[in-house]
Design a protein around this motif. Structure first.
Motif, PDB file in Angstrom:
ATOM      1  N   MET A 141      11.621  -9.807  16.851  1.00  0.00           N
ATOM      2  CA  MET A 141      12.456  -8.713  16.438  1.00  0.00           C
ATOM      3  C   MET A 141      11.751  -7.550  16.181  1.00  0.00           C
ATOM      4  SD  MET A 141      13.668 -10.401  12.959  1.00  0.00           S
ATOM      5  CE  MET A 141      14.288  -9.083  12.279  1.00  0.00           C
ATOM      6  N   ASP A 142      10.315  -7.919  15.595  1.00  0.00           N
ATOM      7  CA  ASP A 142       9.374  -6.676  15.307  1.00  0.00           C
ATOM      8  C   ASP A 142       8.424  -6.668  16.263  1.00  0.00           C
ATOM      9  OD1 ASP A 142      10.461  -6.502  12.831  1.00  0.00           O
ATOM     10  OD2 ASP A 142       9.573  -8.233  12.214  1.00  0.00           O
ATOM     11  N   GLU A 161      12.005  -1.684  13.693  1.00  0.00           N
ATOM     12  CA  GLU A 161      12.958  -2.702  13.222  1.00  0.00           C
ATOM     13  C   GLU A 161      14.224  -2.335  13.166  1.00  0.00           C
ATOM     14  OE1 GLU A 161      11.020  -3.345   9.557  1.00  0.00           O
ATOM     15  OE2 GLU A 161       9.054  -3.680  10.432  1.00  0.00           O
ATOM     16  N   THR A 162      14.497  -0.992  12.864  1.00  0.00           N
ATOM     17  CA  THR A 162      15.821  -0.468  12.738  1.00  0.00           C
ATOM     18  C   THR A 162      16.578  -0.282  14.151  1.00  0.00           C
ATOM     19  OG1 THR A 162      15.047   0.967  10.852  1.00  0.00           O
ATOM     20  CG2 THR A 162      17.245   1.470  11.957  1.00  0.00           C
ATOM     21  N   ALA A 218       4.352 -16.640  20.694  1.00  0.00           N
ATOM     22  CA  ALA A 218       5.858 -16.052  20.731  1.00  0.00           C
ATOM     23  C   ALA A 218       6.472 -15.661  19.566  1.00  0.00           C
ATOM     24  CB  ALA A 218       6.664 -17.065  21.494  1.00  0.00           C
ATOM     25  N   PHE A 219       5.660 -15.671  18.456  1.00  0.00           N
ATOM     26  CA  PHE A 219       6.259 -15.140  17.086  1.00  0.00           C
ATOM     27  C   PHE A 219       5.714 -13.736  16.844  1.00  0.00           C
ATOM     28  CE2 PHE A 219       7.634 -19.217  16.953  1.00  0.00           C
ATOM     29  CZ  PHE A 219       8.622 -19.440  15.917  1.00  0.00           C
ATOM     30  N   TYR A 220       6.742 -12.658  17.262  1.00  0.00           N
ATOM     31  CA  TYR A 220       6.451 -11.143  16.927  1.00  0.00           C
ATOM     32  C   TYR A 220       7.269 -10.998  15.685  1.00  0.00           C
ATOM     33  CZ  TYR A 220       3.990 -11.609  21.462  1.00  0.00           C
ATOM     34  OH  TYR A 220       3.047 -11.846  22.469  1.00  0.00           O
ATOM     35  N   THR A 221       7.246 -11.584  14.699  1.00  0.00           N
ATOM     36  CA  THR A 221       8.170 -11.123  13.516  1.00  0.00           C
ATOM     37  C   THR A 221       7.376 -11.095  12.249  1.00  0.00           C
ATOM     38  OG1 THR A 221       9.888 -12.690  14.522  1.00  0.00           O
ATOM     39  CG2 THR A 221      10.322 -11.948  12.167  1.00  0.00           C
TER      40      THR A 221
END
Length: 473
Positions: A141-142, A161-162, A218-221
């Motif tokens: 999400m980010d 993010e928006t 894999a975490f882009y949050t």
């Protein structure tokens, strides 16, 4: 148990270790009979696990659990997620939006399985949540903000993010959709859902060498913000959190997110602990090690040991169960590293001496865990993370298996005599005994450890275990 009592119990005892629901937002729709299926399932899951966290209401949890699971399985059978073996969502024009409340509900049921059923069942349930998480795209999400940070931290701006939120956010009321699409609280709830799943996955490595199922790459949050800021519900968030890779690997950008809030810090330490478990598996695969393999081992080992030591230096807050558990987890990582080094066959004297040099830090870590347990309020054991017994069992097994350490003149509080070790074992077993009132895993580990300690005593220890009062004499 009334719904109001269940909700209060949830936020008092469950929310401290799974802080992914905004309290005021929840109460705004909790009594709505026309809530969406995802929210209905989440509400039921919250009340189900709340019953498991209280000795008075444990018995009614089984019925609530079965009902909640049926709700979620019915929703999972809907066409928007495809068949169970599919790994990609259908095209946007063929699917409905993925509700993060469904993922939250599955995560809570997985924790219920840890508390009241079995580890195997918990892993099965957790995989349902992880699959939905991958399908939802929440882990990325980010990603635009993360890409901007790689060149220059200052170039990272919130609009990305928006944009994601406008694509993913759904609304119960069409008239309020435009407002919700730009609501940072909804975005933070999704982030916390992501990290709650990640935390469950990483802590699962404490149980029977369970492998991780979610890759940290894999975490882009962004990491979760502080609980106070999240629950305040102000119009704009004050802080902007960084990413896991920055906090874990010590990049320069990590300075902008220190000190980490309790939830974010727990995520980082749990990831460190999982890396220690991977380090152990790699060391045990092909002993004895060759010289190049041993060199690589000690580079990894020293990095992990330094990271674990830094994690233990955080300020301790007795009132915060998340901080207490995180600190114990960091000390458990130190113990794991010591056990790994000493269980590995070494071809050179230097490597053997390096392994022996790990023991002082490990015994100091065990002593600190015992101190924390002694000073923790009794009510704290009802709010501890469901995997808290695993961390305590790891420390107990270490003290039971290892010979007493004789410290140098500078050694301060290490567990250095047989009597002190016996007292420490008593404290740790008492902690498991208190936790076993609401945690079946604690009861199982307590039984196993008592047998192990009793066997150690019968094999020649000077101590004797009194099964009557559960203490050593």
């Amino acid at each position: 148990m009334s719904s109001g009592c269940s909700d209060l119990l949830y936020f008092e005892r469950v929310h401290p270790f799974a802080p992914m629901v905004h309290k005021r937002r929840y109460y705004a729709w909790a009594s709505d009979p026309n809530a969406s299926p995802a929210r209905t399932a989440l509400r039921s899951a919250m009340r189900t696990i709340a019953s498991a966290m209280s000795p008075q209401f444990c018995d009614i949890g089984h019925v609530m659990y079965a009902s909640t699971r049926r709700m979620l399985e019915t929703q999972d059978a809907c066409p928007e997620t495809g068949l169970p073996w599919m790994t990609r969502l259908k095209p946007p024009h063929e699917q409905r939006k993925m509700h993060h409340e469904r993922i939250q509900a599955w995560l809570l049921l997985a924790y219920y399985d840890v508390l009241r059923k079995s580890e195997h069942q918990a892993f099965i349930t957790a995989r349902r949540a992880f699959r939905l998480l991958r399908l939802s795209g929440l882990c990325e999400m980010d990603i635009d903000a993360y890409s901007g940070r790689q060149g220059d931290v200052a170039t990272c701006t919130p609009p990305a993010e928006t944009t994601w939120n406008m694509q993913m956010c759904s609304s119960e009321n069409g008239a309020d959709e435009a407002v919700l699409q730009q609501d940072w609280i909804s975005v933070e709830e999704r982030r916390r859902t992501v990290w709650s799943a990640f935390l469950l996955d990483r802590l699962s490595t404490m149980v029977n060498d369970q492998p991780t199922m979610l890759m940290e790459e894999a975490f882009y949050t962004r990491l979760p913000m502080s609980e106070t800021e999240f629950q305040s519900g102000t119009q704009e968030p004050v802080s902007q959190m960084g990413f896991l890779i920055e906090a874990t690997d010590g990049n320069k950008a990590a300075n902008s997110i220190q000190p980490l809030p309790p939830f974010a810090h727990c995520v980082v330490v749990a990831n460190l602990f999982a890396r220690c478990m991977t380090h152990c598996k790699m060391a045990m695969q092909s002993p004895p090690m060759s010289a190049p393999e041993a060199h690589d081992f000690w580079i990894r080992h020293q990095w992990l040991a330094s990271a674990a030591a830094n994690a233990c230096e955080t300020t301790e807050t007795r009132c915060d169960p998340m901080l207490v558990f995180t600190r114990i987890l960091a000390y458990s990582a130190s113990l794991s590293l010591c056990s790994t080094a000493n269980a590995t066959s070494w071809q050179t004297l230097d490597h053997h001496l390096m392994a022996m040099a790990c023991k002082p830090a490990a015994h100091q870590a065990a002593s600190e865990v015992v101190r924390i347990i002694k000073t923790a309020p009794r009510i704290a054991f009802f709010k501890m993370h469901p995997f808290f017994p695993n961390a305590i069992a790891l420390v107990t097994s270490f003290l039971n298996a290892d010979v007493p350490y004789l410290p140098s003149t500078r050694g301060g509080h290490a567990v250095d005599t047989i009597q002190e070790r016996q007292d420490a074992l008593n404290e740790l077993l008492a902690a498991l005994r208190r936790s076993s009132q609401v945690n079946n895993l604690a009861a199982e580990l307590l039984c196993k450890l008592e047998l192990d300690i009793g066997q150690a005593a019968s094999d020649g220890s000077v101590s004797q275990f009194d099964q009557g009062d559960g203490s050593w004499t």
